[in-house]
Design a protein around this motif. Structure first.
Motif, short mmCIF file in Angstrom:
data_model
loop_
_atom_site.label_atom_id
_atom_site.label_comp_id
_atom_site.label_asym_id
_atom_site.label_seq_id
_atom_site.Cartn_x
_atom_site.Cartn_y
_atom_site.Cartn_z
N SER A 92 0.83 -1.21 0.00
CA SER A 92 0.00 0.00 0.00
C SER A 92 0.86 1.25 0.00
O SER A 92 0.46 2.30 0.52
N ALA A 93 2.03 1.15 -0.56
CA ALA A 93 2.95 2.30 -0.61
C ALA A 93 3.35 2.56 -2.06
O ALA A 93 3.34 1.66 -2.90
N ASP A 94 3.71 3.80 -2.31
CA ASP A 94 4.18 4.22 -3.64
C ASP A 94 5.35 5.17 -3.46
O ASP A 94 5.42 5.92 -2.48
N ALA A 95 6.23 5.16 -4.43
CA ALA A 95 7.37 6.08 -4.44
C ALA A 95 7.40 6.80 -5.78
O ALA A 95 8.25 6.51 -6.63
N PRO A 96 6.50 7.75 -6.01
CA PRO A 96 6.46 8.44 -7.30
C PRO A 96 7.57 9.47 -7.44
O PRO A 96 8.11 9.98 -6.44
N ALA A 97 7.90 9.78 -8.67
CA ALA A 97 8.84 10.87 -8.93
C ALA A 97 8.19 12.19 -8.52
O ALA A 97 7.01 12.42 -8.76
N THR A 98 8.95 13.04 -7.88
CA THR A 98 8.41 14.30 -7.39
C THR A 98 8.56 15.44 -8.38
O THR A 98 7.99 16.51 -8.18
N GLY A 99 9.32 15.23 -9.45
CA GLY A 99 9.58 16.32 -10.38
C GLY A 99 10.82 17.11 -10.00
O GLY A 99 11.21 18.02 -10.71
N ALA A 100 11.43 16.76 -8.87
CA ALA A 100 12.65 17.43 -8.43
C ALA A 100 13.87 16.64 -8.87
O ALA A 100 13.80 15.42 -9.06
N VAL A 101 14.98 17.33 -9.03
CA VAL A 101 16.25 16.69 -9.38
C VAL A 101 17.32 17.19 -8.43
O VAL A 101 17.47 18.40 -8.22
N SER A 102 18.02 16.26 -7.80
CA SER A 102 19.21 16.65 -7.04
C SER A 102 20.38 16.68 -8.02
O SER A 102 20.46 15.83 -8.92
N MET A 103 21.26 17.64 -7.84
CA MET A 103 22.29 17.85 -8.86
C MET A 103 23.52 18.50 -8.25
O MET A 103 23.49 19.00 -7.11
#
Length: 991
Positions: free
Chosen positions: A726-737
């Protein structure tokens, strides 16, 4: 309750009203009566009772002691000694900043007061100028009613986040656990205010002031010499602040040097410790008005026999408003009235945002994607608007980050409006079938990222949401937190909206209030929108084009409707000529000329220049209609008028929001929303551990912020197959760089930059960020959630291995075959960024590149890396940072990072200092492109050029691991927000 008679009201605050009272023996007291709604909260009353008992033990000379209380009364109340003194804020406003000698005495008295308070196990938590009263024999600290017992845990976290913007410590602003050091920070802010005459973090919207307190350097330029202790008290890191015992010793030394005071023996005779003008005001005969122990609220002169309050306030400007503005106090009748049983308490103003995605402020941290604090966590730092809104919202993500932390030193992850690649064909249609959900049968971990989990059409029941901090505002025109934008889809409709679908389709713009996509002129400067027929407000009144125009116009006056995005001002009025509807002085008062309303269903927008991002503006909260006659200005967020399927039933700031069905909403006019639950309850739970426990035990359905689980909870969920399903790890649209500064040698040579790309170990960097559920590898800068992103990977980064031989080839090409030394800047309190820096240092060392890591605290990092002159002076060649755009569109993400014309002397976000004419030209072409597919192709080309130039080393596209209650239906991640689409959720018709 009959022991005291009320003479007058002194003021009001977040906990209740304060009255001037007199006992039957003639003793004067300040009586604080707890607000009725707080008195109904058992947790609050338990905490209040504990704090009253602790406060009774505070007997310091420089405190106004608690003399009586009834924490179990109806209502609960406490009484403190009445101090007929002048509030510090009033003294400063009337007589100006204080000299060094008086500051020393003031500081000494306040530190003694803190010693007495902390000695009983309390933390004051709201030390501010209006809570410091100036008596002839020294200052008095008042208002222990909101103190915090240090030994308590969950109990002390219940209820409101209490404090005053600009005087709260960073850890208090962000909801982290506080201690005596928090009061020391407040002490520094109070002394800075007294010594300069102005608040050290400025004035303005609460979240803007709070942001500066968390991230920016205080303005101490007006302080007299010999007051270095003020700056030390205002250190961002609690561990770096002086302790109360250290300050006691320091003031003993400072006052001993004057030859007029022996520390511990009391202040100088009478008023010698005060500036002359303040002393004169205190010793003047009493006049028509007086200030009392409520922190400076003016009251009518008490009846004969009342101790003489001084009239120094008679001619001063009104003090700054208290958290809850006091209403005019009527004449007290001759017959004294008893304390009211149920005092009337005004509705408090919106609480300061505890950020999630947070907008960048002037000279702030636009690229911040996560935040780490030492010690137990809470909501992350708020973001405050202030700079051009090019991409402010994303930093809104910072706020969300806060909710992520749950243990000492755990990094908080962020989550913002994210976007995924757009289905441009579907975006160009008015397809009323988009609301239909196709059952997918998907189950298990990450199922909601690209599928609909538990599809259902069953209506009824209550959706139970939780959040670690309140909205920045429920006013759609003021909101800037990404999670609030998601929630407001329940009650506010906008001209366009992001489609109600999982996967890439969720970033497509579809008509909402509009009946079709906008008609765009060939030059890209005129957009014409037609409203659907039959759309109404919650009272059944038809929504007209004038209501949408007015909603947009009201955000132009930031003195009233502050804090939200300002994109419309930039697109429609770049010269800043239109002041807002209330200040419109044109004879016709037609409002903003750039928006025309030729009839009740048509709006015509005339842009100053083409901007392919404009359709995304039409999906922002500023286009949610507002009826002019129902607009309450800055307080509109307390009760916005609904245009969506739900309306406000009740709202208690920092505590709860309840939405119920809007019976005048018609499904036939709204193809986007299903409106399945009968009721939505959002509860503010300021204890992150309690919030997580409620999620995992099933008593809550979803964390509305969806900023990611804390470290301990992550481990539990990922280690339990049932929970993980019951968990999800979607992309947040952020990029660490990692930005490679192209103006700092040797990175002014692209081959030296490319050597870093090849020498970096992508898999180790991913591990440093938290592993696969915290971020996915990237080959180029643009995240996969934005149209124009692709699999471009010229350096082989997604393969996960360092390539030392290719790195050495690039070193030879740049004339540094043996390698070179460089300096890297990183935030010292951001554990993931520090880990990234250390991993990068180790991998580069293998090819002869030696990194010197310079760890900067919050007060210096963003002001430093955002200043090209400071970067040059300090020799920074690499900067560990992150970025996220306000919209799922290429310009929102890339332009702040790589348009050379946007480089500014301060607050710069083009960290790599990219200024390539070819890239700048592509940005202009993309802005002028009216076809979203072609605009995405141009942003793809820009992304390739930035990557080819090796300006930003992408570390990971960040993810946020969240848990959803298995009972929820229609669960999917809307990639425009990077979150579960709250408006689509159902509870299966159950309770």
């Amino acid at each position: 309750m009959g022991r005291y008679r009320i003479l007058a009201r002194l003021g009001a605050g977040g906990m209740g009203r304060v009255y001037l009272g007199r006992s039957t023996s003639g003793r004067m007291v300040a009586v604080k009566v707890v607000r009725a709604e707080l008195a109904e909260d058992p947790d609050f009353l338990r905490r209040f009772a504990r704090e009253v008992e602790a406060a009774r033990r505070v007997t310091g000379f420089f405190t106004a002691a608690v003399v009586d209380a009834d924490p179990e009364g109806s209502p609960a109340w406490l009484a403190t000694a009445y101090v007929p003194g002048l509030p510090l804020d009033a003294a400063i406003q009337a007589h100006g900043a204080w000299p060094r000698r008086s500051l020393h005495y003031l500081g000494a008295g306040l530190v003694e007061a803190l010693e007495a308070i902390h000695g009983t196990g309390l933390i004051h938590r709201d030390l501010k100028p209006s809570n410091v009263l100036l008596a002839t024999d020294g200052p008095r600290v008042i208002d222990f009613g909101i103190s915090l017992a240090t030994e308590s845990s969950v109990l002390t976290q219940t209820g409101m986040v209490i404090g005053t913007p600009g005087f709260m410590s960073p850890e208090q602003v962000t909801g982290h656990r506080i201690g005596p050091a928090s009061d020391v920070f407040s002490l520094g802010a109070v002394l800075a205010f007294a010594g300069t005459g102005t608040a050290p973090f400025g004035v303005g919207p609460a979240h803007s002031v709070n942001f500066r307190a968390v991230y920016e350097t205080p303005d101490l330029r007006g302080l007299p010499d010999g007051t270095d202790f003020v700056a030390r008290c205002l250190e961002k890191d609690p561990a770096r602040r002086p302790t109360v015992p250290e300050l006691l010793a320091e003031f003993a030394r400072l006052l001993g040097e004057t030859g007029t005071h022996t520390y511990g023996g009391g202040l100088p005779q009478e008023t010698d410790w005060l500036p002359d003008t303040v002393a004169a005001a205190l010793t003047r005969p009493a006049g028509a008005e007086a200030a009392g122990a409520a922190g400076g609220a003016a009251v009518k002169t008490p009846p004969p026999g009342t101790p003489d309050p001084r009239d120094a306030l008679a001619k001063r400007p009104a003090p700054a408003p208290a958290p809850v503005p006091a209403q005019p106090v009527p004449e007290t009748p001759a017959a004294e009235a008893p304390v009211p049983t149920t005092p009337v308490v005004e509705t408090p103003p919106p609480a300061p945002p505890m950020p999630r995605t947070v907008p960048p402020m002037p000279s702030q941290a636009p690229g911040l994607v996560s935040t780490t604090w030492p010690g137990p966590a809470g909501p992350a730092a708020p973001t405050a608007p202030g700079r051009p809104a090019r991409n402010r919202q994303r930093i809104v993500a910072i706020a969300v980050a806060a909710a992520l932390v749950a243990g000492g030193g755990v990094t908080t992850a962020v989550l913002l409006n994210q976007g995924a690649k757009k289905d441009d064909k579907s975006a160009s249609k008015n397809d009323d079938s988009k609301n239909d959900v196709t059952p997918s049968g998907a189950t298990g971990f990450d199922a909601a990222v690209t599928n609909v989990v538990n599809p259902s059409t069953a209506k009824g029941g209550t959706l139970r949401l939780r959040t670690a901090y309140d909205a920045d505002s429920w006013d759609p025109g003021r909101a800037y937190y990404g999670w609030v934008w998601n929630v407001q889809r329940l009650y506010a409709r906008t001209l366009l909206a992001y489609d109600a679908k999982p996967g890439r389709a969720g970033t497509s713009l579809v008509p909402d209030l509009a009946e079709a996509q906008p008609e765009v002129s060939p030059d890209g400067k005129t957009y014409t929108v037609r409203l659907r027929s039959g759309v109404t407000f919650e009272d059944g009144t038809p929504i007209a084009s004038k209501d949408v125009k007015y909603a947009i116009e009201r955000v132009f006056d930031q003195s009233v409707v502050s804090g939200g995005p300002t994109y419309f001002a930039e697109a429609l009025d770049p010269q800043g000529k239109y002041p807002g509807p209330a200040k419109d002085t044109t004879p016709e008062k037609n409002g903003l000329s750039a928006i025309e309303t030729p009839d009740d269903r048509t709006l015509v927008f005339r842009l100053a220049k083409p901007d392919s991002m404009f359709p995304h503006l039409l999906a922002m909260g500023a286009t949610a209609p507002v009826p002019r006659d129902r607009d309450t200005g800055a307080r509109y967020g307390q009760r916005p008028v609904a245009s969506g399927p739900y309306k406000f039933a009740s709202y208690t700031p920092e505590k709860s929001l309840v939405l119920v069905r809007n019976t005048n909403w018609k499904q036939s006019t709204d193809p986007l929303r299903r409106a399945l639950p009968d009721r939505i309850e959002l509860t503010v739970t300021q204890d992150p551990e309690a919030l997580t426990a409620e999620l995992l035990n099933g008593s809550a359905d979803l964390d509305a912020q969806q900023g990611g689980l804390a470290q301990a909870a992550r481990a539990r969920v990922l280690g339990d197959a049932k929970l993980k399903a019951s968990a999800d790890a979607p992309a947040t649209g952020a990029v660490s760089m990692v930005a490679l500064v192209s103006k700092t040698a040797p990175f002014d040579n692209e081959h030296c930059r490319k050597a870093v790309f090849y020498a970096a170990d992508p898999r180790a960097l991913q591990t440093a960020r938290g592993g696969p559920t915290a971020g996915a590898p990237l080959g180029s800068l643009l995240p996969p959630t934005i149209p124009g992103s692709d699999a471009y990977d010229p350096y082989g980064l997604t393969a996960g291995k360092a390539q030392p031989e290719k790195a050495r080839e690039e070193l030879r090409a740049c004339g540094r075959p043996q390698g070179f030394a460089a300096k890297l800047a990183v935030r010292d309190t951001h554990s993931q960024n520090v880990a990234t820096a250390e991993v990068l240092k180790n991998s580069l060392k293998a090819v002869g590149i030696t990194l010197e890591i310079e760890k900067l605290d919050l007060s210096k990092f963003y002001s430093g890396v955002g200043s090209p002159s400071t970067v040059k002076k300090q020799g920074y060649g690499l900067i560990v940072t992150g970025w996220v755009g306000d919209h799922p569109q290429g310009a929102s993400f890339l332009r702040p990072l790589a348009d050379g014309r946007s480089i500014t002397p301060s607050g710069n976000t083009d960290y790599a200092q990219v200024n390539d004419p070819a890239i700048n030209t592509l940005f202009d072409r993309a802005a002028a492109e009216t076809d979203p597919t072609k605009a995405a192709e141009l942003h793809r080309d820009i992304n390739h050029k930035i990557t080819d130039g090796a300006y930003y080393l992408p570390v990971v596209a960040t993810k946020a691991l969240n848990y959803r209650n298995p009972r929820l239906t229609n669960v999917y991640v809307n990639q425009a927000y990077g979150m579960v689409d709250i408006q689509a959720l159902g509870v299966g018709g159950g309770a």
